[in-house]
Enzyme design. Structure first.
Site, mmCIF file in Angstrom:
data_model
loop_
_atom_site.group_PDB
_atom_site.id
_atom_site.type_symbol
_atom_site.label_atom_id
_atom_site.label_comp_id
_atom_site.label_asym_id
_atom_site.label_seq_id
_atom_site.Cartn_x
_atom_site.Cartn_y
_atom_site.Cartn_z
ATOM 1 N N GLY A 24 0.848 -1.433 -0.113
ATOM 2 C CA GLY A 24 -0.081 -0.224 -0.145
ATOM 3 C C GLY A 24 1.126 0.942 -0.207
ATOM 4 O O GLY A 24 0.622 2.484 -0.498
ATOM 5 N N ARG A 28 6.991 1.762 1.322
ATOM 6 C CA ARG A 28 7.169 0.221 1.618
ATOM 7 C C ARG A 28 8.115 -0.525 0.234
ATOM 8 O O ARG A 28 8.896 -1.473 0.143
ATOM 9 C CB ARG A 28 5.825 -0.334 1.873
ATOM 10 C CG ARG A 28 6.114 -1.161 3.244
ATOM 11 C CD ARG A 28 7.167 -2.089 3.573
ATOM 12 N NE ARG A 28 7.297 -1.787 5.109
ATOM 13 C CZ ARG A 28 6.566 -2.520 5.745
ATOM 14 N NH1 ARG A 28 5.704 -2.814 6.064
ATOM 15 N NH2 ARG A 28 7.503 -1.958 7.354
ATOM 16 N N ARG A 47 2.392 11.397 -7.788
ATOM 17 C CA ARG A 47 1.905 11.347 -7.419
ATOM 18 C C ARG A 47 3.012 10.660 -5.753
ATOM 19 O O ARG A 47 2.154 10.277 -4.572
ATOM 20 C CB ARG A 47 0.213 10.936 -7.109
ATOM 21 C CG ARG A 47 -0.571 10.847 -7.704
ATOM 22 C CD ARG A 47 -1.811 11.282 -8.130
ATOM 23 N NE ARG A 47 -2.303 11.864 -9.235
ATOM 24 C CZ ARG A 47 -3.289 12.656 -8.645
ATOM 25 N NH1 ARG A 47 -3.857 12.260 -7.475
ATOM 26 N NH2 ARG A 47 -4.260 12.608 -8.862
ATOM 27 N N ARG A 91 -0.853 -8.237 -3.772
ATOM 28 C CA ARG A 91 -0.158 -7.480 -2.753
ATOM 29 C C ARG A 91 -0.056 -7.853 -1.490
ATOM 30 O O ARG A 91 0.005 -8.713 -0.984
ATOM 31 C CB ARG A 91 -2.102 -7.141 -2.824
ATOM 32 C CG ARG A 91 -2.250 -6.446 -1.115
ATOM 33 C CD ARG A 91 -4.040 -5.539 -0.997
ATOM 34 N NE ARG A 91 -4.078 -5.244 0.291
ATOM 35 C CZ ARG A 91 -3.501 -4.428 1.311
ATOM 36 N NH1 ARG A 91 -2.538 -3.998 0.657
ATOM 37 N NH2 ARG A 91 -3.452 -4.477 2.510
ATOM 38 N N SER A 94 -1.163 -5.533 5.078
ATOM 39 C CA SER A 94 -1.368 -5.552 6.277
ATOM 40 C C SER A 94 -2.678 -5.426 6.756
ATOM 41 O O SER A 94 -3.401 -5.006 5.989
ATOM 42 C CB SER A 94 -0.647 -4.503 7.636
ATOM 43 O OG SER A 94 -1.081 -3.491 6.790
ATOM 44 N N ASP A 208 -3.370 -5.831 13.798
ATOM 45 C CA ASP A 208 -3.936 -5.651 14.853
ATOM 46 C C ASP A 208 -5.373 -6.475 14.480
ATOM 47 O O ASP A 208 -5.832 -6.810 13.764
ATOM 48 C CB ASP A 208 -4.180 -4.043 14.843
ATOM 49 C CG ASP A 208 -5.157 -3.733 13.325
ATOM 50 O OD1 ASP A 208 -4.014 -3.734 12.395
ATOM 51 O OD2 ASP A 208 -6.341 -4.065 13.360
ATOM 52 N N ARG A 221 6.312 -5.562 13.482
ATOM 53 C CA ARG A 221 5.722 -5.430 11.865
ATOM 54 C C ARG A 221 6.621 -5.527 11.050
ATOM 55 O O ARG A 221 6.335 -6.374 9.526
ATOM 56 C CB ARG A 221 5.456 -3.627 11.665
ATOM 57 C CG ARG A 221 3.688 -4.052 12.273
ATOM 58 C CD ARG A 221 2.663 -2.874 11.693
ATOM 59 N NE ARG A 221 3.563 -1.609 11.750
ATOM 60 C CZ ARG A 221 3.123 -0.647 13.206
ATOM 61 N NH1 ARG A 221 2.626 -1.663 13.991
ATOM 62 N NH2 ARG A 221 3.770 0.521 13.199
#
Ligand code: HPA
Length: 236
Positions: A24, A28, A47, A91, A94, A208, A221
């Site tokens: 996302g 990353r 962007r 993809r 998380s 989470d 993470r």
């Protein structure tokens, strides 16, 4: 097909690999390119949705941010598929756990992606579409995980349009149906891929828990992220 597209500034065919990993967060994507890939070239800065191509164990692979939510991944995956000839879209993200036995730091593979989004309405289907992963990518990911002795849970996930839900208990209805975790992108990715006849998969780490309200630390993470990456990179 006209390139560059409105959202991807890559001006040449063949620079973006047939297999693209989609975290996302564009930072990353940069982290993956910097730490896991060799011979890296950057193909997008539009962007700040950074995209890179490199090699992993000699195989060409790309990585690009997808942004958050169904509209964002819908745009990027569409352009990658239809304008740049991408065939495998994976993809890596998380999710929040919806189940007692889905623990934080677990790795989940989304065999199916339920959604509360209206994305499927564009296809004018005479019923409810079931967005699913590519079996080819799914079975390969499961095999790679077994070889690396990484535990994975395979099943249904929820791609929600809503992070801050006014109905704080709505997730419990999905949990009752056995849905393992909630994220915000996979269903659109699976639908775009299905409509175009290409392959998609969503691999997630649990960050989470909506059940226990536990959260992972940044360090945790990072560690589970590496396990997920080890699986995803082998799919090139
Ligand atoms: N909801 C939606 N997306 C998420 C969550 C969540 O609780 N956790 C990580 N991604």
């Amino acid at each position: 097909m006209a390139i560059p597209t409105p959202h991807i500034g890559c001006t040449e065919q063949g620079i973006i690999a047939e297999t693209v990993l989609l975290p996302g967060d564009p930072l990353r994507a940069k982290y993956i390119a910097d730490n896991f890939l060799e011979d890296v070239v950057q193909f997008n800065t539009v962007r700040n949705m950074f995209g890179y191509t490199g090699t992993y164990k000699g195989k060409k692979i790309s990585v690009m941010g997808s942004g958050m939510g169904i509209p964002s991944i819908g745009i990027y995956s569409y352009e990658l598929i239809h304008f740049y000839g991408v065939k495998n879209l994976i993809r890596i993200g998380s999710c929040g756990s919806l189940q007692e036995d889905v623990k934080i730091r677990d790795v989940i593979i989304g065999m199916g992606a339920c959604t509360n989004s209206n994305y499927a309405s564009q296809y004018n289907l005479p019923g409810t579409y079931a967005p699913i992963a590519s079996y080819q990518l799914l079975s390969k990911a499961v095999k790679v995980a077994a070889e690396k002795e990484i535990d994975v849970k395979v099943g249904n996930i929820l791609s929600s349009d809503i992070f801050y839900d006014a109905d704080a208990d709505s997730w419990k209805k999905w949990a009752k149906m056995g849905v393992m975790g909630v994220e915000m992108e996979a269903a659109a990715l699976y639908m775009n891929a299905a409509y175009a006849g290409v392959n998609a998969l969503c691999i997630l780490t649990v960050s989470d828990s909506l059940v226990t309200h536990e959260v992972t630390t940044a360090e945790e993470r990072q560690n589970t992220f590496t396990k997920m990456m080890e699986i995803a990179l082998e799919l090139a």
